[in-house]
Design a protein around this motif. Structure first.
Motif: not given
Length: 360
Positions: A175-193
């Protein structure tokens, strides 16, 4: 141990800047000395991540340890609802009144009333009113699924529990890696945390740890080494991208610490943690966690959100906030949390039946 984790979240929230919550109140800059601000932020800016991860793993462990074979779905869900919701709604209302005020917007603030805020990828919704309640939104999902997950997990042979645990850890890193590499900054915190289904893996790891202890498969890891391991992992997390610092790097030491604490308690070795003071702190820890940010932000708002203080004065303000939080946590525990559990967590006919049986 719960209180120590809650206190870590308290220390973390002292690093907040105005951009971190919808309230726009800067806490960190109450330190006038720039060097002090930077030093404090560099040490504690991920402490809340580790504290919440500990809560999630501990929740899975404790629910598994205390599971009743005679329990019903509705009985379990009723107890969990009245454990968290009354306190949530009181502290959420306090946040709406003291912090949100005339800035109330139904689209932002109402999802939190129903513990749905963490499903919505918008920081204004996730952290509305009383920001810590986002984690209770995750816990609500855990509680709904727990009675369904536990029978399945109990079927896993003891020899395979470690492999399943490793799969959960791998999933957290994924999840952390996918968020880091593929999720935009706008949604990254929501997705990973904050997205509840992706935080479920920490809760499940807690279930696995409890099963390993119950089945006698837990390794002989003492509290001191487990604590040192967590400190080292935390130090490493400080050097890594935030998506890995949030959960991935510290989750294994966190679960090891939960298991080590449980075995120390079983064997009567954790004298300090079993002391009357620490037990009391543990009892008020949920209320402490739920009310502390309302206190911090309200105090900062009333004292002057733009003001900075010398280090001694800032520490005095923080100590005052801590004292007020402790008092309010105790009052909420005895006035809301405990009465709600006593009066509503069990159906009236079941309470009456219990009293009749006791009298006989």
């Amino acid at each position: 141990m719960r209180f120590i984790a809650a206190f870590a979240v308290f220390l973390f929230h002292l690093t907040m800047l105005s951009i971190h919550t919808p309230h726009g109140i800067d806490v960190l800059h109450q330190f006038k000395d720039e060097g002090v601000r930077e030093a404090y932020n560099s040490v504690f800016h991920i402490a809340g991540f580790t504290g919440v991860s500990f809560f999630f793993a501990l929740s899975g462990f404790v629910l598994t340890w205390s599971a009743r074979s005679t329990d019903t779905l509705t009985g379990f869900w009723r107890r969990r609802f009245f454990k968290i919701y009354p306190l949530h709604i009181v502290t959420y209302a306090a946040g709406l009144l003291l912090l949100t005020g005339s800035a109330f917007r139904a689209s932002d603030d109402l999802p939190g009333v129903f513990l749905l805020q963490s499903w919505i990828p918008d920081a204004r919704v996730i952290f509305a009113a009383n920001s810590p309640s986002w984690s209770i939104s995750c816990e609500a999902l855990f509680y709904v699924l727990f009675p369904l997950l536990l029978p399945l997990i109990e079927r896993i042979p003891a020899s395979r529990l470690w492999w399943w645990s490793a799969a959960m850890v791998a999933g957290i890193f994924a999840v952390a890696t996918i968020g880091h590499l593929y999720v935009s900054m706008e949604y990254q915190f929501w997705f990973t945390y904050t997205l509840p289904p992706l935080r479920l893996m920490e809760f499940v790891l807690g279930i696995f740890a409890a099963r390993l202890v119950i089945l006698g498969r837990w390794p002989d890891i003492r509290l001191a080494p487990a604590t040192v391991l967590l400190v080292l992992a935390y130090a490493l997390a400080l050097q890594l991208p935030q998506v890995y610092a949030q959960t991935a790097v510290t989750i294994v030491p966190v679960v090891l610490l939960v298991g080590a604490g449980a075995t120390a308690d079983i064997e009567g070795r954790s004298r300090l943690l079993r002391s009357r003071t620490m037990v009391w702190l543990g009892e008020i820890s949920f209320a402490f966690y739920m009310v502390h940010l309302v206190v911090l932000l309200s105090a900062r708002k009333w004292l002057g959100a733009e003001d900075s203080y010398s280090t001694p004065k800032a520490l005095l303000v923080i100590a005052g906030c801590l004292a007020v939080t402790m008092v309010l946590a105790w009052l909420l525990h005895i006035g809301v949390e405990r009465p709600a559990m006593r009066h509503w967590s069990v159906r009236r006919q079941d309470r009456d039946r219990g009293r009749t049986t006791a009298s006989v």
